[in-house]
Design an enzyme around this catalytic site. Structure first.
Site, PDB file in Angstrom:
ATOM      1  N   ARG A  81       0.848  -1.186   0.000  1.00 33.08           N
ATOM      2  CA  ARG A  81       0.000   0.000   0.000  1.00 33.08           C
ATOM      3  C   ARG A  81       0.885   1.238   0.000  1.00 33.08           C
ATOM      4  NH1 ARG A  81      -4.160   0.466   4.291  1.00 33.08           N
ATOM      5  NH2 ARG A  81      -2.416   0.236   5.721  1.00 33.08           N
ATOM      6  N   LYS A 103       5.152 -10.360  10.761  1.00 30.85           N
ATOM      7  CA  LYS A 103       4.391 -10.351   9.491  1.00 30.85           C
ATOM      8  C   LYS A 103       4.820 -11.505   8.583  1.00 30.85           C
ATOM      9  CE  LYS A 103       3.088  -6.965   5.984  1.00 30.85           C
ATOM     10  NZ  LYS A 103       2.872  -5.538   5.784  1.00 30.85           N
ATOM     11  N   ARG A 159      -0.494   0.862  14.369  1.00 34.66           N
ATOM     12  CA  ARG A 159       0.737   0.522  15.085  1.00 34.66           C
ATOM     13  C   ARG A 159       0.417   0.269  16.551  1.00 34.66           C
ATOM     14  NH1 ARG A 159       2.107  -0.271  10.850  1.00 34.66           N
ATOM     15  NH2 ARG A 159       3.679   0.721   9.557  1.00 34.66           N
TER      16      ARG A 159
HETATM   17  P1  ATP Z   1       1.562  -1.325   7.480  1.00 30.93           P
HETATM   18  O1  ATP Z   1       0.208  -1.347   8.056  1.00 30.93           O
HETATM   19  O2  ATP Z   1       2.389  -2.470   7.906  1.00 30.93           O
HETATM   20  O3  ATP Z   1       2.200   0.005   7.572  1.00 30.93           O
HETATM   21  P2  ATP Z   1       0.845  -1.886   4.844  1.00 30.93           P
HETATM   22  O4  ATP Z   1      -0.428  -2.598   5.123  1.00 30.93           O
HETATM   23  O5  ATP Z   1       0.844  -0.626   4.079  1.00 30.93           O
HETATM   24  O6  ATP Z   1       1.646  -1.605   6.075  1.00 30.93           O
HETATM   25  P3  ATP Z   1       1.730  -3.723   2.962  1.00 30.93           P
HETATM   26  O7  ATP Z   1       1.369  -2.825   1.886  1.00 30.93           O
HETATM   27  O8  ATP Z   1       0.919  -4.934   3.221  1.00 30.93           O
HETATM   28  O9  ATP Z   1       1.855  -2.924   4.266  1.00 30.93           O
HETATM   29  O10 ATP Z   1       3.222  -4.263   2.771  1.00 30.93           O
HETATM   30  C1  ATP Z   1       4.335  -3.405   2.628  1.00 30.93           C
HETATM   31  C2  ATP Z   1       5.156  -3.395   3.908  1.00 30.93           C
HETATM   32  O11 ATP Z   1       5.395  -4.757   4.346  1.00 30.93           O
HETATM   33  C3  ATP Z   1       6.532  -2.821   3.708  1.00 30.93           C
HETATM   34  O12 ATP Z   1       6.523  -1.453   4.004  1.00 30.93           O
HETATM   35  C4  ATP Z   1       7.427  -3.615   4.675  1.00 30.93           C
HETATM   36  O13 ATP Z   1       7.390  -3.024   5.952  1.00 30.93           O
HETATM   37  C5  ATP Z   1       6.740  -4.940   4.800  1.00 30.93           C
HETATM   38  N1  ATP Z   1       7.328  -6.020   3.962  1.00 30.93           N
HETATM   39  C6  ATP Z   1       7.850  -5.937   2.700  1.00 30.93           C
HETATM   40  N2  ATP Z   1       8.222  -7.153   2.256  1.00 30.93           N
HETATM   41  C7  ATP Z   1       7.941  -8.024   3.255  1.00 30.93           C
HETATM   42  C8  ATP Z   1       8.090  -9.422   3.414  1.00 30.93           C
HETATM   43  N3  ATP Z   1       8.575 -10.217   2.450  1.00 30.93           N
HETATM   44  N4  ATP Z   1       7.706  -9.966   4.596  1.00 30.93           N
HETATM   45  C9  ATP Z   1       7.163  -9.222   5.598  1.00 30.93           C
HETATM   46  N5  ATP Z   1       7.008  -7.882   5.501  1.00 30.93           N
HETATM   47  C10 ATP Z   1       7.378  -7.294   4.349  1.00 30.93           C
END
Ligand code: ATP
Length: 267
Positions: free
Chosen positions: A65, A130, A265
């Site tokens: 995202r 995660k 968070r």
């Molecule tokens: P959040 O609520 O965690 O801020 P988001 O829902 O926006 O984030 P996503 O879009 O699901 O997060 O995923 C992107 C984020 O996930 C990245 O910013 C990084 O922190 C994390 N990430 C990236 N690659 C991986 C991976 N292979 N395994 C776990 N986490 C990852």
């Protein structure tokens, strides 16, 4: 483990894991793709009403995202996208992003993973770390009926030196299970769960799935902060509403937070 010698995704194995649902999906596998979401968004939908699935052995520019990246390495995980077409005239069901997280969680539980948790709106954690990321993008216009492209990345076996910036720490299935599944079997199991849960959500709404989501809520009754475009908001996470909005108990009363461009968070 030698990451240059991983088993490539295999359509027959995906179909075997899907069993009777195999004919519902049109599964395409690419050795390499920049982003399976971007590619499905650009492609015309498949003929015959089947649900398009695009999986890549290697995704070079996986998106999260808000312009964030989903990091993957060959053989280290499963990355795929599904084009979910809604009935003509029907809106995108409320709570869709939560339901996709729930489907991934159920597939991991079916494999025997303990401690699967959901972080609002749609991250999947195992004991706080995660393991999977989800990105949902909507397609409409250009003569196409409303659809959602659902992108999922699940860590299977991260390289030992993988550097991933994450507020939650990361984990993979190899750390959770003695015998992690192949990426193909995992894909089949997740698709079957998506079919079940997204089907219920599209037909009957999120309300009936709310309890299942809340049972796995990683932050149930815990203090959290919501970061995003609006002012940071702090409160206790008391659950989710019938439409998937986060319910936050704040000093000013109960607040509903919609999943737009906001991140949750620990408080
Ligand atoms: P959040 O609520 O965690 O801020 P988001 O829902 O926006 O984030 P996503 O879009 O699901 O997060 O995923 C992107 C984020 O996930 C990245 O910013 C990084 O922190 C994390 N990430 C990236 N690659 C991986 C991976 N292979 N395994 C776990 N986490 C990852």
């Amino acid at each position: 483990m030698d990451h240059s010698r991983h088993a490539a995704l295999d359509r027959a194995e995906v179909a075997a894991a899907l069993g009777g649902l195999a004919a519902v999906f049109s599964v395409e596998i690419l050795p390499e793709c920049d982003s399976t979401n971007s590619r499905l968004l650009a492609d015309p939908p498949p003929e015959g009403g089947r649900i398009a699935v695009l999986a890549a052995d290697r995704q070079t520019a996986g998106r999260g995202r808000r312009g964030r990246a989903w990091q993957s390495w060959p053989g280290a995980g499963l990355t795929f996208s599904v084009l979910w077409q809604f009935a003509p005239g029907a809106p995108v069901p409320a709570g869709l992003s939560l339901v996709v997280g729930l489907a991934v969680a159920r597939a991991l539980e079916e494999l025997g993973v303990d401690g699967v948790q959901l972080k609002w709106p749609n991250d999947v954690l195992v004991n706080g770390h995660k393991i999977a990321g989800i990105l949902i993008e909507l397609v409409s216009g250009r003569g196409r009926p409303l659809a959602a492209v659902i992108g999922v990345g699940i860590n299977l076996r991260l390289p030992p030196d993988a550097e991933i910036e994450s507020a939650f720490g990361v984990t993979d299935l190899a750390r959770c299970l003695d015998a992690p599944p192949s990426a193909s079997r995992l894909l089949g199991l997740v698709l079957a769960q998506l079919h079940h849960f997204v089907g219920i959500c599209a037909a009957a709404g999120f309300d009936g799935l709310r309890g299942a989501w809340q049972q796995r809520n990683a932050f149930a009754d815990l203090p959290v902060r919501i970061l995003g475009e609006v002012e940071p908001l702090a409160g206790t996470c008391v659950g989710v509403d019938v439409d998937g909005a986060l319910l936050l108990q704040t000093p000013d009363g109960l607040r509903r937070v919609l999943s737009g461009d906001v991140s949750l968070r620990a408080g």
